[in-house]
Design a protein around this motif. Sequence first.
Motif, PDB file in Angstrom:
ATOM      1  N   MET A   1       0.840  -1.190   0.000  1.00 36.74           N
ATOM      2  CA  MET A   1       0.000   0.000   0.000  1.00 36.74           C
ATOM      3  C   MET A   1       0.883   1.250   0.000  1.00 36.74           C
ATOM      4  N   MET A   2       0.501   2.234  -0.826  1.00 36.75           N
ATOM      5  CA  MET A   2       1.265   3.467  -0.902  1.00 36.75           C
ATOM      6  C   MET A   2       1.136   4.254   0.402  1.00 36.75           C
ATOM      7  N   GLN A   3       2.253   4.835   0.849  1.00 33.25           N
ATOM      8  CA  GLN A   3       2.227   5.648   2.065  1.00 33.25           C
ATOM      9  C   GLN A   3       1.347   6.874   1.863  1.00 33.25           C
ATOM     10  N   GLN A   4       0.576   7.199   2.896  1.00 35.11           N
ATOM     11  CA  GLN A   4      -0.197   8.437   2.849  1.00 35.11           C
ATOM     12  C   GLN A   4       0.711   9.595   3.247  1.00 35.11           C
ATOM     13  N   HIS A   5       0.499  10.731   2.607  1.00 36.50           N
ATOM     14  CA  HIS A   5       1.397  11.865   2.724  1.00 36.50           C
ATOM     15  C   HIS A   5       0.765  12.947   3.601  1.00 36.50           C
ATOM     16  N   ALA A  25       6.834   7.018  12.163  1.00 37.05           N
ATOM     17  CA  ALA A  25       6.804   5.738  12.882  1.00 37.05           C
ATOM     18  C   ALA A  25       5.482   5.000  12.641  1.00 37.05           C
ATOM     19  N   SER A  26       4.440   5.758  12.255  1.00 32.26           N
ATOM     20  CA  SER A  26       3.143   5.152  11.920  1.00 32.26           C
ATOM     21  C   SER A  26       2.983   4.962  10.423  1.00 32.26           C
ATOM     22  N   ASP A  27       4.119   5.017   9.715  1.00 33.57           N
ATOM     23  CA  ASP A  27       4.173   4.697   8.287  1.00 33.57           C
ATOM     24  C   ASP A  27       3.545   5.766   7.395  1.00 33.57           C
ATOM     25  N   PHE A  28       3.616   7.023   7.821  1.00 35.07           N
ATOM     26  CA  PHE A  28       3.198   8.127   6.976  1.00 35.07           C
ATOM     27  C   PHE A  28       4.427   8.780   6.347  1.00 35.07           C
ATOM     28  N   GLN A  29       4.259   9.278   5.146  1.00 41.65           N
ATOM     29  CA  GLN A  29       5.269  10.146   4.553  1.00 41.65           C
ATOM     30  C   GLN A  29       4.989  11.561   5.030  1.00 41.65           C
ATOM     31  N   ARG A  70      -9.649  25.446   0.761  1.00 36.43           N
ATOM     32  CA  ARG A  70     -11.069  25.110   0.622  1.00 36.43           C
ATOM     33  C   ARG A  70     -11.722  25.748  -0.603  1.00 36.43           C
ATOM     34  N   LYS A  71     -11.068  26.703  -1.235  1.00 39.67           N
ATOM     35  CA  LYS A  71     -11.617  27.290  -2.456  1.00 39.67           C
ATOM     36  C   LYS A  71     -11.661  26.274  -3.593  1.00 39.67           C
ATOM     37  N   THR A  72     -10.732  25.316  -3.573  1.00 40.40           N
ATOM     38  CA  THR A  72     -10.620  24.396  -4.709  1.00 40.40           C
ATOM     39  C   THR A  72     -10.564  22.919  -4.339  1.00 40.40           C
ATOM     40  N   ALA A  73     -10.395  22.587  -3.058  1.00 37.66           N
ATOM     41  CA  ALA A  73     -10.171  21.175  -2.711  1.00 37.66           C
ATOM     42  C   ALA A  73     -10.766  20.817  -1.359  1.00 37.66           C
ATOM     43  N   ASN A  74     -10.962  19.503  -1.154  1.00 41.69           N
ATOM     44  CA  ASN A  74     -11.476  18.983   0.114  1.00 41.69           C
ATOM     45  C   ASN A  74     -10.394  18.217   0.877  1.00 41.69           C
ATOM     46  N   THR A  75      -9.137  18.592   0.674  1.00 41.06           N
ATOM     47  CA  THR A  75      -8.049  17.951   1.409  1.00 41.06           C
ATOM     48  C   THR A  75      -8.361  17.976   2.911  1.00 41.06           C
ATOM     49  N   PRO A  76      -8.317  16.832   3.610  1.00 34.85           N
ATOM     50  CA  PRO A  76      -8.555  16.845   5.051  1.00 34.85           C
ATOM     51  C   PRO A  76      -7.589  17.786   5.767  1.00 34.85           C
ATOM     52  N   ILE A  77      -8.123  18.599   6.678  1.00 41.18           N
ATOM     53  CA  ILE A  77      -7.321  19.592   7.410  1.00 41.18           C
ATOM     54  C   ILE A  77      -7.577  19.436   8.905  1.00 41.18           C
ATOM     55  N   ILE A  78      -6.505  19.321   9.671  1.00 42.95           N
ATOM     56  CA  ILE A  78      -6.580  19.395  11.135  1.00 42.95           C
ATOM     57  C   ILE A  78      -5.906  20.689  11.558  1.00 42.95           C
ATOM     58  N   MET A  79      -6.671  21.575  12.196  1.00 46.52           N
ATOM     59  CA  MET A  79      -6.141  22.848  12.658  1.00 46.52           C
ATOM     60  C   MET A  79      -5.586  22.696  14.069  1.00 46.52           C
ATOM     61  N   ARG A 113      -5.614  11.240  15.799  1.00 46.66           N
ATOM     62  CA  ARG A 113      -6.564  12.140  15.119  1.00 46.66           C
ATOM     63  C   ARG A 113      -6.356  12.090  13.607  1.00 46.66           C
ATOM     64  N   VAL A 114      -5.101  12.066  13.186  1.00 51.46           N
ATOM     65  CA  VAL A 114      -4.789  11.985  11.753  1.00 51.46           C
ATOM     66  C   VAL A 114      -5.396  10.721  11.160  1.00 51.46           C
ATOM     67  N   LYS A 115      -5.198   9.604  11.835  1.00 53.55           N
ATOM     68  CA  LYS A 115      -5.732   8.328  11.336  1.00 53.55           C
ATOM     69  C   LYS A 115      -7.256   8.357  11.278  1.00 53.55           C
ATOM     70  N   ALA A 116      -7.880   8.957  12.305  1.00 52.47           N
ATOM     71  CA  ALA A 116      -9.345   9.011  12.347  1.00 52.47           C
ATOM     72  C   ALA A 116      -9.896   9.856  11.203  1.00 52.47           C
ATOM     73  N   VAL A 117      -9.276  10.997  10.949  1.00 49.21           N
ATOM     74  CA  VAL A 117      -9.745  11.873   9.862  1.00 49.21           C
ATOM     75  C   VAL A 117      -9.558  11.195   8.510  1.00 49.21           C
ATOM     76  N   LEU A 118      -8.431  10.525   8.318  1.00 46.84           N
ATOM     77  CA  LEU A 118      -8.185   9.836   7.056  1.00 46.84           C
ATOM     78  C   LEU A 118      -9.157   8.670   6.872  1.00 46.84           C
ATOM     79  N   ARG A 119      -9.501   7.979   7.965  1.00 46.60           N
ATOM     80  CA  ARG A 119     -10.486   6.900   7.859  1.00 46.60           C
ATOM     81  C   ARG A 119     -11.845   7.434   7.427  1.00 46.60           C
ATOM     82  N   ARG A 120     -12.213   8.617   7.949  1.00 46.44           N
ATOM     83  CA  ARG A 120     -13.502   9.201   7.578  1.00 46.44           C
ATOM     84  C   ARG A 120     -13.583   9.466   6.088  1.00 46.44           C
ATOM     85  N   GLY A 121     -12.449   9.809   5.502  1.00 38.96           N
ATOM     86  CA  GLY A 121     -12.437  10.100   4.073  1.00 38.96           C
ATOM     87  C   GLY A 121     -12.146   8.901   3.207  1.00 38.96           C
ATOM     88  N   GLY A 122     -11.829   7.744   3.841  1.00 35.82           N
ATOM     89  CA  GLY A 122     -11.426   6.560   3.094  1.00 35.82           C
ATOM     90  C   GLY A 122     -12.595   5.670   2.738  1.00 35.82           C
TER      91      GLY A 122
END
Length: 224
Positions: A1-5, A25-29, A70-79, A113-122
């Motif tokens: 599986m390709m690493q998520q960036h 360490a959690s296999d993210f790029q 947000r003007k052009t994309a729905n990239t997940p964002i954690i503030m 939190r990163v994993k949870a947000v990415l799961r929501r979009g997966g």
Amino acid sequence: MMQQHILVVEDEPKLAALLRDYLQASDFQVTIADRGDRGLELWQQLQPDLLLLDLMLPGIDGLEVCKEVRKTANTPIIMVTARVEEIDRLLGLELGADDYICKPYSPREVVARVKAVLRRGGAEEPSPSSLLSLDELSYSALLQGVKLELTAVEFQLLKHLADNPGRIYSRNQLMTGIYTDNRVVSDRTIDSHIKKLRKKIAEVYADGELIHSVYGVGYKYEAE
């Protein structure tokens, strides 16, 4: 599986390096930017899977970066913010961030939190509609096919949260959304309704929480 960036936009070098180490360490790029304008450039170039974005940044601040994305994309964002009082402002602006974290925080919490947000979009995340069915005309709520016996206020509260899974609502936002007659109610009223709603959900759904408390902020709906 390709690493998520993950693109981390953080101007504190030690903190940025710590986040990078835990995420790797959690296999993210991981790519790091120490300015808001540079972070926006890297986002445009790299199109990362998630943006971990500090609020206070040199160049342009995190709010402006979020608006531009947000003007052009729905990239997940954690503030990320160091000031709890900023959370209400972030929520009020409805910028479209997927989650909010307050400093100081545990790097392990950030990774979770990163994993949870990415799961929501997966693709593997179950659709909320397959779990919960709401009929506003009849005020009927079915959870896994079982009818919930809800009051009108409890139904409106559940619908308000479930319409935007993962979004954090402050108590004031929930009060405004539910009590359209402008009656005066307290924060404790919302907390009381949430408590009763959770109890009724727990009688049907034993696989975890659906309504989550976000310390110092409010509540969100999210299937575990």
